[in-house]
Design an enzyme around this catalytic site. Structure first.
Site, PDB file in Angstrom:
ATOM      1  N   SER A  10       0.841  -1.205   0.000  1.00 17.95           N
ATOM      2  CA  SER A  10       0.000   0.000   0.000  1.00 17.95           C
ATOM      3  C   SER A  10       0.873   1.252   0.000  1.00 17.95           C
ATOM      4  O   SER A  10       1.671   1.458   0.919  1.00 17.95           O
ATOM      5  CB  SER A  10      -0.888   0.020   1.246  1.00 17.95           C
ATOM      6  OG  SER A  10      -1.347   1.344   1.475  1.00 17.95           O
ATOM      7  N   HIS A  35      -0.989  -1.291  -4.329  1.00 16.37           N
ATOM      8  CA  HIS A  35      -2.270  -0.981  -3.682  1.00 16.37           C
ATOM      9  C   HIS A  35      -2.370   0.519  -3.460  1.00 16.37           C
ATOM     10  O   HIS A  35      -1.537   1.120  -2.767  1.00 16.37           O
ATOM     11  CB  HIS A  35      -2.359  -1.718  -2.339  1.00 16.37           C
ATOM     12  CG  HIS A  35      -3.703  -1.654  -1.681  1.00 16.37           C
ATOM     13  ND1 HIS A  35      -4.771  -2.437  -2.043  1.00 16.37           N
ATOM     14  CD2 HIS A  35      -4.134  -0.855  -0.671  1.00 16.37           C
ATOM     15  CE1 HIS A  35      -5.803  -2.138  -1.262  1.00 16.37           C
ATOM     16  NE2 HIS A  35      -5.454  -1.196  -0.427  1.00 16.37           N
ATOM     17  N   MET A  39      -8.982   7.978  -0.568  1.00 19.75           N
ATOM     18  CA  MET A  39      -9.871   8.337   0.543  1.00 19.75           C
ATOM     19  C   MET A  39     -10.409   9.751   0.329  1.00 19.75           C
ATOM     20  O   MET A  39      -9.674  10.640  -0.111  1.00 19.75           O
ATOM     21  CB  MET A  39      -9.087   8.290   1.858  1.00 19.75           C
ATOM     22  CG  MET A  39      -8.505   6.916   2.146  1.00 19.75           C
ATOM     23  SD  MET A  39      -7.583   6.920   3.701  1.00 19.75           S
ATOM     24  CE  MET A  39      -6.887   5.263   3.635  1.00 19.75           C
ATOM     25  N   HIS A  68      -8.104   0.923  -4.264  1.00 19.95           N
ATOM     26  CA  HIS A  68      -9.068   0.693  -3.183  1.00 19.95           C
ATOM     27  C   HIS A  68      -9.812   2.004  -2.926  1.00 19.95           C
ATOM     28  O   HIS A  68      -9.250   2.945  -2.344  1.00 19.95           O
ATOM     29  CB  HIS A  68      -8.291   0.232  -1.934  1.00 19.95           C
ATOM     30  CG  HIS A  68      -9.160  -0.001  -0.747  1.00 19.95           C
ATOM     31  ND1 HIS A  68      -8.608  -0.200   0.516  1.00 19.95           N
ATOM     32  CD2 HIS A  68     -10.498  -0.043  -0.595  1.00 19.95           C
ATOM     33  CE1 HIS A  68      -9.590  -0.387   1.387  1.00 19.95           C
ATOM     34  NE2 HIS A  68     -10.749  -0.287   0.737  1.00 19.95           N
ATOM     35  N   MET A  70     -12.134   4.215  -1.069  1.00 21.65           N
ATOM     36  CA  MET A  70     -12.841   4.459   0.185  1.00 21.65           C
ATOM     37  C   MET A  70     -13.505   5.834   0.024  1.00 21.65           C
ATOM     38  O   MET A  70     -13.101   6.835   0.646  1.00 21.65           O
ATOM     39  CB  MET A  70     -11.863   4.422   1.370  1.00 21.65           C
ATOM     40  CG  MET A  70     -11.385   3.000   1.660  1.00 21.65           C
ATOM     41  SD  MET A  70      -9.871   2.917   2.623  1.00 21.65           S
ATOM     42  CE  MET A  70      -8.680   3.087   1.288  1.00 21.65           C
ATOM     43  N   MET A 139     -11.178  -6.182   4.981  1.00 22.45           N
ATOM     44  CA  MET A 139     -10.468  -5.171   5.776  1.00 22.45           C
ATOM     45  C   MET A 139     -10.207  -5.741   7.159  1.00 22.45           C
ATOM     46  O   MET A 139     -11.147  -6.175   7.837  1.00 22.45           O
ATOM     47  CB  MET A 139     -11.330  -3.909   5.908  1.00 22.45           C
ATOM     48  CG  MET A 139     -11.541  -3.106   4.645  1.00 22.45           C
ATOM     49  SD  MET A 139     -10.039  -2.438   3.946  1.00 22.45           S
ATOM     50  CE  MET A 139      -9.405  -1.470   5.289  1.00 22.45           C
TER      51      MET A 139
HETATM   52  C1  DX5 Z   1      -6.503   1.486   5.307  1.00 18.44           C
HETATM   53  C2  DX5 Z   1      -6.000   1.062   3.934  1.00 18.44           C
HETATM   54  C3  DX5 Z   1      -4.925   0.016   4.016  1.00 18.44           C
HETATM   55  C4  DX5 Z   1      -3.677   0.499   4.757  1.00 18.44           C
HETATM   56  C5  DX5 Z   1      -2.756  -0.668   5.016  1.00 18.44           C
HETATM   57  O1  DX5 Z   1      -7.728   2.157   5.171  1.00 18.44           O
HETATM   58  O2  DX5 Z   1      -7.051   0.538   3.150  1.00 18.44           O
HETATM   59  O3  DX5 Z   1      -4.572  -0.373   2.680  1.00 18.44           O
HETATM   60  O4  DX5 Z   1      -3.007   1.466   3.994  1.00 18.44           O
HETATM   61  O5  DX5 Z   1      -1.667  -0.157   5.764  1.00 18.44           O
HETATM   62  P1  DX5 Z   1      -1.043  -1.037   6.944  1.00 18.44           P
HETATM   63  O6  DX5 Z   1      -0.468  -2.262   6.283  1.00 18.44           O
HETATM   64  O7  DX5 Z   1       0.002  -0.139   7.537  1.00 18.44           O
HETATM   65  O8  DX5 Z   1      -2.155  -1.366   7.891  1.00 18.44           O
HETATM   66 ZN    ZN Z   2      -6.454  -0.387   1.254  1.00 18.75          ZN
END
Ligand code: DX5
Ligand code: ZN
Length: 220
Positions: A10, A35, A39, A68, A70, A139
């Protein structure tokens, strides 16, 4: 027994002042997907990047952009992310009034479709769509921030989803996202996950040795 799983780092945990270099470094370090956490400060209490940034990153790598979303409402942005270069577009069913319509909007763009379950959401929310999507994103933290603690209770529903996929002989991937580290990655894989998202573990462990961290997660 270690089996091969895909690693999708990510970039939320990357250095945003040099995202292009970070994406190139992830490709060199052996990432399978990139990834990209989008947001909107409305669906989740954080704000990151939009289609324009993805458009700039696209020509730097051929790696799959695992986007992803959100964001809500989500439908009116599907085309923008598709044209920006997303390969997998994952959305949250809570962000649309018609899940099947959102799935079809992504399919019409000839992109792979992912649907995401928040930690407290029941699998009933997505059960009817499993055969219509390419990826289920489990998640394991509340969406919004990197660096949070893994929530092992999500592994129960992960196992159930894996059973449904195997029983129906589907090719749907199960991706886990949030708080993954070198210890819990094995549990996630045993629960049936085949794509692992990781931000802080990959960018922070072993002095940020991306290649080493990706390899440890892949073979743990
Ligand atoms: C959170 C994201 C995840 C996050 C993962 O809302 O969707 O992808 O960035 O980061 P780590 O691995 O640090 O939890
Ligand atoms: Zn994510």
């Amino acid at each position: 027994m270690s089996s091969i799983i895909k690693i999708s780092p990510s970039i939320l945990s990357a250095d945003f002042s040099k995202l292009g270099e970070e994406v190139i470094a992830l490709e060199k370090a052996g990432a399978d997907y990139i990834h990209i956490d989008v947001m909107d400060g409305h669906f989740v209490p954080n704000l990151t990047i939009g289609p324009e940034v993805i458009k700039k990153l696209r020509p730097l790598t051929k790696k799959i952009f695992d986007v992803h979303l959100m964001i809500s409402p989500v439908d009116n942005f599907i085309k923008d992310f598709s044209e920006a270069g997303a390969d997998i577009i994952t959305f949250h069913p809570e962000a649309t009034s018609n899940t099947l319509n959102t799935i079809n909007l992504i399919k019409n763009e000839k992109k792979k479709v992912g649907i995401s379950l928040k930690p407290k959401s029941k699998i009933e929310l997505i059960k009817d769509y499993i055969e219509h999507v390419d990826l289920i994103l489990i998640m394991s933290v509340e969406p919004g921030f990197g660096g949070q603690k893994f929530m092992p209770e999500v592994l129960e529903k992960t196992k159930l989803i894996r059973e449904i996929i195997n029983k129906k002989k589907l090719k749907t991937e199960i991706e886990i996202d949030g708080g993954i580290n070198f210890e819990n990655c094995k549990q996630a894989k045993e629960a049936g996950v085949n794509v692992v998202v990781s931000g802080s573990t990959i960018f922070k462990e072993n002095q940020g040795n991306l290649k080493k961290n990706i390899e440890i997660l892949r073979t743990s």
